[in-house]
Design a protein around this motif. Sequence first.
Motif, mmCIF file in Angstrom:
data_model
loop_
_atom_site.group_PDB
_atom_site.id
_atom_site.type_symbol
_atom_site.label_atom_id
_atom_site.label_comp_id
_atom_site.label_asym_id
_atom_site.label_seq_id
_atom_site.Cartn_x
_atom_site.Cartn_y
_atom_site.Cartn_z
ATOM 1 N N PHE A 89 8.868 6.628 2.358
ATOM 2 C CA PHE A 89 7.422 6.418 2.469
ATOM 3 C C PHE A 89 6.761 7.365 3.463
ATOM 4 O O PHE A 89 5.535 7.512 3.451
ATOM 5 C CB PHE A 89 7.115 4.979 2.899
ATOM 6 C CG PHE A 89 7.524 3.935 1.901
ATOM 7 C CD1 PHE A 89 7.490 4.198 0.536
ATOM 8 C CD2 PHE A 89 7.955 2.687 2.324
ATOM 9 C CE1 PHE A 89 7.873 3.238 -0.388
ATOM 10 C CE2 PHE A 89 8.337 1.711 1.416
ATOM 11 C CZ PHE A 89 8.306 1.987 0.050
ATOM 12 N N LEU A 90 7.574 7.991 4.330
ATOM 13 C CA LEU A 90 7.011 8.797 5.411
ATOM 14 C C LEU A 90 7.304 10.284 5.239
ATOM 15 O O LEU A 90 8.232 10.675 4.531
ATOM 16 C CB LEU A 90 7.556 8.329 6.763
ATOM 17 C CG LEU A 90 7.418 6.839 7.089
ATOM 18 C CD1 LEU A 90 7.923 6.567 8.496
ATOM 19 C CD2 LEU A 90 5.971 6.388 6.946
ATOM 20 N N GLN A 91 6.528 11.077 5.941
ATOM 21 C CA GLN A 91 6.669 12.529 5.899
ATOM 22 C C GLN A 91 7.093 13.047 7.274
ATOM 23 O O GLN A 91 6.494 12.688 8.293
ATOM 24 C CB GLN A 91 5.313 13.152 5.521
ATOM 25 C CG GLN A 91 5.309 14.662 5.468
ATOM 26 C CD GLN A 91 3.962 15.229 5.042
ATOM 27 O OE1 GLN A 91 3.721 16.421 5.183
ATOM 28 N NE2 GLN A 91 3.081 14.384 4.502
ATOM 29 N N GLY A 92 8.130 13.859 7.292
ATOM 30 C CA GLY A 92 8.554 14.478 8.537
ATOM 31 C C GLY A 92 7.535 15.512 8.991
ATOM 32 O O GLY A 92 7.091 16.344 8.199
ATOM 33 N N SER A 134 2.172 9.218 6.081
ATOM 34 C CA SER A 134 2.761 8.891 4.783
ATOM 35 C C SER A 134 3.224 10.150 4.062
ATOM 36 O O SER A 134 2.753 11.260 4.341
ATOM 37 C CB SER A 134 1.772 8.117 3.915
ATOM 38 O OG SER A 134 0.705 8.942 3.521
ATOM 39 N N GLN A 135 4.119 9.987 3.113
ATOM 40 C CA GLN A 135 4.775 11.124 2.459
ATOM 41 C C GLN A 135 3.825 11.976 1.631
ATOM 42 O O GLN A 135 4.081 13.147 1.371
ATOM 43 C CB GLN A 135 5.947 10.627 1.587
ATOM 44 C CG GLN A 135 5.580 9.542 0.585
ATOM 45 C CD GLN A 135 5.157 10.073 -0.773
ATOM 46 O OE1 GLN A 135 5.229 11.273 -1.011
ATOM 47 N NE2 GLN A 135 4.720 9.193 -1.650
ATOM 48 N N LEU A 167 0.825 -1.213 0.000
ATOM 49 C CA LEU A 167 0.000 0.000 0.000
ATOM 50 C C LEU A 167 0.857 1.261 0.000
ATOM 51 O O LEU A 167 0.553 2.237 -0.684
ATOM 52 C CB LEU A 167 -0.931 0.006 1.218
ATOM 53 C CG LEU A 167 -2.144 -0.924 1.160
ATOM 54 C CD1 LEU A 167 -2.871 -0.924 2.499
ATOM 55 C CD2 LEU A 167 -3.088 -0.495 0.047
ATOM 56 N N LEU A 168 1.946 1.249 0.776
ATOM 57 C CA LEU A 168 2.792 2.433 0.881
ATOM 58 C C LEU A 168 3.481 2.766 -0.442
ATOM 59 O O LEU A 168 3.879 3.911 -0.663
ATOM 60 C CB LEU A 168 3.837 2.249 1.991
ATOM 61 C CG LEU A 168 3.302 2.218 3.424
ATOM 62 C CD1 LEU A 168 4.436 1.980 4.416
ATOM 63 C CD2 LEU A 168 2.567 3.509 3.761
ATOM 64 N N PRO A 225 -2.475 5.012 2.657
ATOM 65 C CA PRO A 225 -3.221 5.805 3.632
ATOM 66 C C PRO A 225 -2.452 7.080 3.979
ATOM 67 O O PRO A 225 -1.237 7.165 3.766
ATOM 68 C CB PRO A 225 -3.316 4.873 4.836
ATOM 69 C CG PRO A 225 -2.081 4.025 4.728
ATOM 70 C CD PRO A 225 -1.875 3.809 3.246
ATOM 71 N N ASP A 226 -3.147 8.076 4.502
ATOM 72 C CA ASP A 226 -2.487 9.304 4.953
ATOM 73 C C ASP A 226 -1.825 9.092 6.311
ATOM 74 O O ASP A 226 -0.730 9.569 6.572
ATOM 75 C CB ASP A 226 -3.507 10.450 5.039
ATOM 76 C CG ASP A 226 -4.135 10.746 3.697
ATOM 77 O OD1 ASP A 226 -3.386 11.073 2.765
ATOM 78 O OD2 ASP A 226 -5.367 10.631 3.577
#
Length: 420
Positions: free
Chosen positions: A100-103, A318-319, A74-75, A81-82
Amino acid sequence: MRHSVATAALLIGVAGANAAMAQTEINVLRVAVNDEQEAYYEEIAQAYEEQNDGVTVTFEYIANEAYKSKLPTLLQSDARPDIFYSWGGQTLVEQANAGFLQGISDMLPEEMTGTIPEAGLNAYTVDGNLYGLPLYATEVVFWTNTALTEEAGVDIDQIETWEDFLGAVQTLKDAGVTPIIAGGQDKWPLHFYWSYLALREGGPDVVSDAMAGENGGFESEAFVEAGKEFQKLTDMEPFQSGFMGTTYETASGMFADGEGAFHLMGDWDYLPMRERSTSGEGLPDEQLAIFSFPVLAEPVSEGGEGATLGGINGWAVSQSAEPEAVDFLAFMLSEENQRKAAEQELFIPIVEGTGDALSNPFYQQVSEDITNSSYHQIFLDQFLGASVGATVNDISADLAQDAITPEEAAAQVQEAWDFR
């Protein structure tokens, strides 16, 4: 007139476009929970929507094992997903390093992060940047059916050491009572034994030292001895018949149905195990007790007796998430919403100043255990990352079936760590 109509039409079109642009949907993915928790999250989502015009919050739930297998895919897709449920640890590090992630460090109000213990924030921080927020802390404990232990003549207040526990298991077997219910098919419930024994053998630094390649890494004496002690238990055949074909959910319901004396599981199982029971009610509180994982009388290294094993579970962003998602995350973890969770006995909140709302004696005990612990170790199958964590679960299941030796188990974890 034609000009005015055209202008009006243009203005209506612009207004419509702006309205469309203002519509924001926040998708939240979580491991499946009980009905009470779903209702809790729905209430939070509705409250946020009422305060934020044009924002829609949607929760989706996936069963534990399916969640772990589907999330990586999914990522990497447009359906990511958000906000998604996270156990933190090395898995979060890998997700952040993969992009895949957002700071979100600069997107949160300072007064909000100031209410969260440092250990909780550290669990969701990678290279100084915050990629999510913790929701609650958990402890793995021995849930106990006191009617069965009393029937067999076992006094759980006298269980302090691992040898005491093994003695209690034998007493239960002699009395014709199944000592332990376990969900061996999912493997991770078995890794609690190996992980806890490693902490007890090697002390609070045993995992971090192994990750750094010190003192023999994951092949150190502490991890080997953990396997040996685990097999002392499994050689006694303490689990229910067919435990390797039993899922966590089924085992949870079996314990709540009174089919075994002990169930090594997190505090989160308090409500779900009742819903999974045949009656839907499970064991009454007066027939339940919990106690911490026993200490070792002669550990390899001192210091592990005060450590706890569990989770600092929470959320990652998520980014591609919009700023509204981060704002909603902060809203979910507000003192008001965390206090509601405590009052409803849903989980043990991590936000400071909310623990006093806990009235459940089991949750109160877990909260005290974690507060007083010398070190709180996140589940090794999450803390060490997906690939190494899967190996930890595999070797725990293999040890339980006497399919490998403790030395081979430790070597397999070290090999997985080297080639992660």
